[in-house]
Design an enzyme around this catalytic site. Structure first.
Site, PDB file in Angstrom:
ATOM      1  N   ASP A   6       0.784  -1.239   0.000  1.00  0.00           N
ATOM      2  CA  ASP A   6       0.000   0.000   0.000  1.00  0.00           C
ATOM      3  C   ASP A   6       0.818   1.293   0.000  1.00  0.00           C
ATOM      4  O   ASP A   6       1.764   1.437   0.773  1.00  0.00           O
ATOM      5  CB  ASP A   6      -0.886   0.067   1.239  1.00  0.00           C
ATOM      6  CG  ASP A   6      -1.781  -1.139   1.400  1.00  0.00           C
ATOM      7  OD1 ASP A   6      -1.705  -2.057   0.580  1.00  0.00           O
ATOM      8  OD2 ASP A   6      -2.548  -1.152   2.372  1.00  0.00           O
ATOM      9  N   GLU A  49     -10.779  -1.353   4.003  1.00  0.00           N
ATOM     10  CA  GLU A  49      -9.408  -0.908   4.255  1.00  0.00           C
ATOM     11  C   GLU A  49      -9.174   0.461   3.619  1.00  0.00           C
ATOM     12  O   GLU A  49      -9.930   0.920   2.765  1.00  0.00           O
ATOM     13  CB  GLU A  49      -8.399  -1.918   3.678  1.00  0.00           C
ATOM     14  CG  GLU A  49      -8.423  -3.277   4.345  1.00  0.00           C
ATOM     15  CD  GLU A  49      -7.289  -4.174   3.879  1.00  0.00           C
ATOM     16  OE1 GLU A  49      -6.529  -4.641   4.739  1.00  0.00           O
ATOM     17  OE2 GLU A  49      -7.164  -4.401   2.657  1.00  0.00           O
TER      18      GLU A  49
END
Length: 529
Positions: free
Chosen positions: A67, A249
Site C-alpha cells: 500500500d 481498508e
C-alpha cells in the site's frame, strides 16, 4: 540516343516498381511497421532493467512493497511512503519505505522512514504538515511533518486478542528525512475491533480542526482533533452500505468540484478485499456530504475507482499544488501478489492520476486520468489521422517498443478488438462489445499466468453504461508488466498486471463492422530510472 533513352526509361520504371513494393512492405493494407527511435534492452544484471521491471511506474529498488502511505506534498516535493518489508520479496513485518519526487514521475529512493517497535509493525496510514504547530512537536518556523499510522501487534493477534491494532504517531523535523515516534503512543486505542486501521488525516479549513477517518471492520469511523494527538470519536459510516464482500481498508475522504458547475461534493474512498468486481482486491467510492463530523450519501449503486484487477489501496495527496487531487494505487491484488514472477523486488504503483468529478445523466462519476506530467516522457513514434479497419479484417501495427508505450485514438462506439501479441504467441485481448456495452480484458494467454490460479482464470468483463457518446476515446499505457486503460478521459479505467514471455511487438485491430480509427498515435514513454 534513342537506345540510351529506352535503357534509362527501363531503369527508372524498375526503380519505381521496386520503390512501390518496398513501401508496400512498410505499410500495406493490413500491416504497418513502425520504426523505433531506439530499441529497449532488457538486462537482468542491472537494477531497474530486470525482466518485468516497470520503466515509468514507481517500484522499490528491491524487496516487497504494498500500500501507498503518507502521501503529502511540501516545499516542492511529493513524498510517497509505502508498506515495505526490507528483507524479502514476500510480505513480512511491515515498515514504511520512502521515496520523493518533484514531478510525480521521477522518484528518488530514500532511507526507510518507520521501523516496527514494541507496539507492533507499522501498517498503513497518512501524513500531514502541521503548519500551525498545533501538535507542539515543532515550531511555527519549522513545522513538523506528522505521520499517523496503524500499529499491528502480531503477538497480540496470535494470542487471540481483538485489540491488536491501534493508531500511532511519528514526527519529522527535517522534512521527512528522519522520524521520531511520539512518546505517548498509541494516540487512539482499540476497544476490541479486530480490523481497526489505516487512518487518513487532513486539515479541515471550514471547522479549523483535524479530521481523521479509519476503518473498523465493516465500516468507517470519523474523528476530530485540535492537535493531532487527542482525538474525539464523532460518527461511523458504512454498515449495510456499499460493497461488503471483504474487510474495509485504506479510507480517504476529500472534496471535489463537480465539472461545469459550482457544486462541490465529498468523495469517500474505501478499499475492500476480497469483493472487487473482477475478483480479490478493489477500491469503491461514495459521493456525498461531510460536515466535519459525519458523512452522508444518497448513493445506492456500488461504484468503483478502477475496474481492472490490479488497482488497490489507493489514496490521495494532502496539500497537492492547485488543490489537485492526485491518486496513487498499489498495482496488485492480494489473490496473487506474493506469487508474481519477479525477482529482487515485488510490486509497483499505478501511474499517478488526477481525480475529477462529473455528472452524467444526473449521477456523479469519479474520473481518473494520468497526471499531466507524464506527457513530458512521451516521444512520438507513429501517427495517422484516419486508419480504416474493414469489416471482419485485421490491421496489424508492428512496433518493438509496445511494452513501453502510450497508445491513443478515437473510434465510433462500435465493436472493437485490440490484440497485443509477440513472437511466442502470447496474447492480451482488449474487447469493447458496443452491442452489449461490455468492456473486457483477457489475459488468460498473456504470458506467464500459471503462478497462481486466479491470475489467468477468467476474462475480466465490465458493464460500461456511462459510455453514452457516439465516439469513444481510448488511452492505453503499456509498461513491461502492466496495462492501464482510460476510456473517455477516465470515466472508466482498467489496470491489469501482465507478464509476457517476450515483449509485445504486434497490435492487431479488428471489428465485425467497418471502423474508422481517428487520430491514432503510438508514443514511446521514456524510462524514469
Amino acid at each position: 540516343m534513342k537506345f540510351a533513352s529506352k535503357i534509362l526509361f527501363i531503369f527508372l520504371s524498375l526503380a519505381i516498381v521496386l520503390s512501390f513494393f518496398s513501401c508496400k512492405k512498410e505499410e500495406s493494407n493490413d500491416v504497418i511497421t513502425i520504426h523505433s527511435s531506439e530499441k529497449i534492452e532488457i538486462d537482468s544484471s542491472k537494477i531497474y532493467k530486470e525482466p518485468f521491471r516497470p520503466q515509468f511506474h514507481f517500484s522499490p529498488e528491491k524487496n516487497w512493497m504494498n500500500d501507498p502511505n503518507g502521501m503529502v506534498y511540501y516545499k516542492g516535493v511529493y513524498h510517497l511512503f509505502y508498506q515495505y518489508y526490507p528483507e524479502d520479496i514476500v510480505w513480512g513485518p511491515m515498515h514504511w519505505g520512502h521515496a520523493t519526487s518533484t514531478d510525480l514521475i521521477h522518484w528518488q529512493q530514500k532511507n526507510i522512514a518507520l521501523f516496527p517497535d514494541k507496539l507492533g509493525m507499522i501498517f498503513s496510514g497518512s501524513a500531514v504538515v502541521d503548519l500551525k504547530n498545533t501538535s507542539g512537536l515543532g515550531t511555527l518556523a519549522n513545522p513538523p511533518m506528522i505521520a499517523i499510522f496503524t500499529y499491528h501487534d502480531m503477538e497480540g493477534e496470535k494470542s487471540g486478542k481483538t485489540n491488536f491494532q491501534t493508531q500511532g504517531l511519528a514526527y519529522s523535523l527535517d522534512e521527512g528525512n528522519t522520524w521520531l515516534k511520539y512518546e505517548g503512543n498509541p494516540i487512539i486505542g482499540n476497544v476490541g475491533i479486530k480490523d481497526f486501521r489505516d487512518p487518513k488525516v487532513f486539515w479541515n479549513s471550514v471547522t479549523n480542526l483535524w479530521n481523521l477517518v479509519l476503518v473498523a471492520g465493516d465500516h468507517a469511523q470519523f474523528y476530530t482533533s485540535k492537535n493531532l494527538i487527542n482525538w474525539t470519536f464523532e460518527s461511523e459510516f458504512g454498515k449495510g452500505i456499499g460493497a461488503h464482500g471483504g474487510v474495509w481498508e485504506c479510507p480517504d475522504i476529500f472534496k471535489l468540484k463537480v465539472a461545469n458547475s459550482n457544486e462541490e461534493k465529498w468523495v469517500l474512498l474505501i478499499s475492500i478485499n476480497p469483493g472487487a468486481p473482477n475478483g480479490g482486491s478493489g477500491t469503491q467510492y461514495f459521493i456525498g456530504d461531510f460536515d466535519g463530523k459525519s458523512f452522508k450519501t444518497k448513493q445506492k449503486e456500488i461504484k468503483w475507482v478502477d475496474y481492472g484487477a490490479d488497482n488497490y489501496a489507493g489514496v490521495t495527496y494532502n496539500d497537492a499544488p492547485k488543490n489537485k487531487r492526485i491518486f496513487i494505487g498499489w498495482m496488485s491484488n492480494w489473490h496473487y501478489a506474493r506469487n508474481t514472477p519477479t525477482k529482487n523486488w515485488r510490486s509497483a504503483m499505478t501511474v499517478p492520476r488526477e481525480l475529477s468529478l462529473e455528472k452524467l445523466r444526473g449521477d456523479y462519476v469519479l474520473k481518473n486520468a494520468a497526471v499531466e506530467q507524464l506527457k513530458k516522457q512521451v516521444i512520438s513514434e507513429f501517427s495517422k489521422d484516419v486508419l480504416v479497419i474493414p469489416a471482419n479484417q485485421t490491421i496489424t501495427l508492428i512496433y518493438d517498443n509496445l511494452n513501453q508505450s502510450e497508445i491513443k485514438f478515437k473510434a465510433k462506439s462500435k465493436n472493437l478488438k485490440l490484440i497485443f501479441s509477440n513472437t511466442v504467441k502470447d496474447s492480451l485481448v482488449i474487447d469493447y462489445n458496443a452491442t452489449k456495452n461490455i468492456f473486457s480484458i483477457d489475459r488468460r494467454h498473456s504470458g506467464f499466468v500459471n503462478f497462481e490460479e486466479n491470475f489467468g482464470k477468467e476474462v475480466h468483463k465490465t458493464s460500461i453504461p456511462n459510455i453514452i457518446s457516439k465516439t469513444v476515446e481510448y488511452r492505453i499505457l503499456l509498461d513491461w508488466s502492466s496495462i492501464e486503460i482510460f476510456l473517455n478521459g477516465g470515466i472508466y479505467s482498467f489496470t491489469e498486471q501482465i507478464f509476457p514471455k517476450k515483449p509485445y511487438t504486434n497490435l492487431s485491430i479488428q471489428s465485425n463492422e467497418e471502423q474508422e480509427i481517428k487520430n491514432i498515435t503510438i508514443n514511446k514513454i521514456k524510462g524514469i530510472w
